[in-house]
Design an enzyme around this catalytic site. Sequence first.
Site, short mmCIF file in Angstrom:
data_model
loop_
_atom_site.label_atom_id
_atom_site.label_comp_id
_atom_site.label_asym_id
_atom_site.label_seq_id
_atom_site.Cartn_x
_atom_site.Cartn_y
_atom_site.Cartn_z
N THR A 104 0.87 -1.20 0.00
CA THR A 104 0.00 0.00 0.00
C THR A 104 0.90 1.24 0.00
O THR A 104 0.99 1.95 1.00
CB THR A 104 -0.94 0.02 1.22
N GLU A 173 0.32 -5.73 11.33
CA GLU A 173 1.60 -6.30 11.78
C GLU A 173 2.42 -5.22 12.48
O GLU A 173 2.35 -4.03 12.13
CB GLU A 173 2.37 -6.89 10.60
N ALA A 176 9.45 -5.53 13.35
CA ALA A 176 10.61 -4.67 13.10
C ALA A 176 11.56 -5.45 12.20
O ALA A 176 11.98 -6.57 12.57
CB ALA A 176 11.29 -4.28 14.40
N ALA A 233 3.74 6.19 13.91
CA ALA A 233 3.91 7.64 14.06
C ALA A 233 4.63 7.98 15.36
O ALA A 233 5.52 8.83 15.40
CB ALA A 233 2.56 8.34 13.99
N CYS A 284 7.49 1.56 6.40
CA CYS A 284 6.28 1.97 7.13
C CYS A 284 6.30 3.39 7.68
O CYS A 284 5.30 4.09 7.59
CB CYS A 284 6.02 0.99 8.27
#
Length: 480
Positions: A104, A173, A176, A233, A284
């Site tokens: 995405t 998910e 890392a 974030a 991400c």
Amino acid sequence: MILTQPQLEQSTNVEPIRKICCIGAGYVGGPTMAMIAKQCPDIEVKVVDINADRIAQWNSDDLPVYEPGLDEVVAESRGRNLHFSTEVDQAIADAQMIFISVNTPTKHFGVGAGRAANLEFIEKCARKIAEVAQGHKIVVEKSTLPVRTAEAVKAILAGASSGATFDVLSNPEFLAEGTAVEDLVAPDRVLIGGESQAAVDALVDVYAHWVPREKLLTTNLWSSELSKLTANAFLAQRVSSINSISALCEATEADVDEVAMAIGMDSRIGPKFLKSSVGFGGSCFQKDILNLVYLCEYFGLPEVAEYWEQVVKMNDYQKTRFVRRIVRTLFNTVSDKKIGIWGFAFKKDTNDTRESAAIYICRDLLHERAKISIYDPRVDAEQIRRDLADVMRNGDSELSAASEKLLNENVEIVTDIHDASKDAHGIAVLTEWDEFKDADFERVHNEMKKPAFIFDGRNILKNLPLADIGFIYQGIGFSR
């Protein structure tokens, strides 16, 4: 609302899951399904993708994803209850539970360009499921998605001509890269959002094969979707925060590592994600923050959007500041000077280069007409050249003749750190690979132009006696 464990246990008549399909054989789908297959030998797991080359790699000894320990996990189950295939339709038809784990990326065109998530592949998956499915299916969003994407997925599935019925769950998910296998074996939490208690329980029971029940959290769909964006974030915010302080440390002769240690010992703050560097990368962080920014703007929250956008701006500033420091230190020009690039992956122990700081630093050095020699132990030359070509394209996605010439004449990709540093005016350490700390620095220094500079974007060489050898060393967030 987070449902309590007693509430979860009250549900009955949940059909046990015996067949799982995952659409998307990337960094999330492959490892996650391999772990489910390993821990749940009674469940048949099929990972499908239209990319035949990627599927062939998953079926070989050279996996497309590098993660410590992943080879062993895949080898244990592959051919037993773990299968990789391009037979998408058949896998969907056979499965009781279907994970959607496709890319995405951030949109680069149209409404929301540069911020919103491109949900093209999610929609295509939903339409394919609606076309092929029979009976009842549980569809699980595994890709990182904007909040309320499930509404669109449900609307598409509702149009299934076969009369199939669906429940939609969100199961983001939190892996890392570099420690994905460890994260899958012992996750901090597994988050499952849904409206159907029976469907939620079915997925809970899959993870409960190895994850303690108290770490299986259930919420409504929308909280689950938003939690993923929020988690990334907050983590990125901490990195940008300490990187902003690194600039102040350099100006005031403080040491950012000492500052980080001091504040990290405060139990209210904690020590994690306080390691200053040349900037965060990966698939991400930036994508999810920009998506969050777009959502805030869409819902009429400009002040909130501006707050989170600053996290990305600070990350870009850190990379720009690093390049400016290199140019300034090398007597205000790097034109026709060789810069050895140590590391191209966005972090150690992965071959993922998405949004790697190295891409943008190399781009800016090329714009300064530097000659760069790149070494990374896990990223292949084709990937490096593709990333650099993409970042050098103009606003119309065209590669100009001047940029193409720079890529052809000023970029060298080597297989050894000594080749990268030989005859170099400076070295830029951009990934924290452990092998860099064990380099033969006497040899490196002897083979470099003098004075020999090291610009350490990860501070991994900070405590080595490089000055005694003759290097001029500069790291992040301190001055010497």
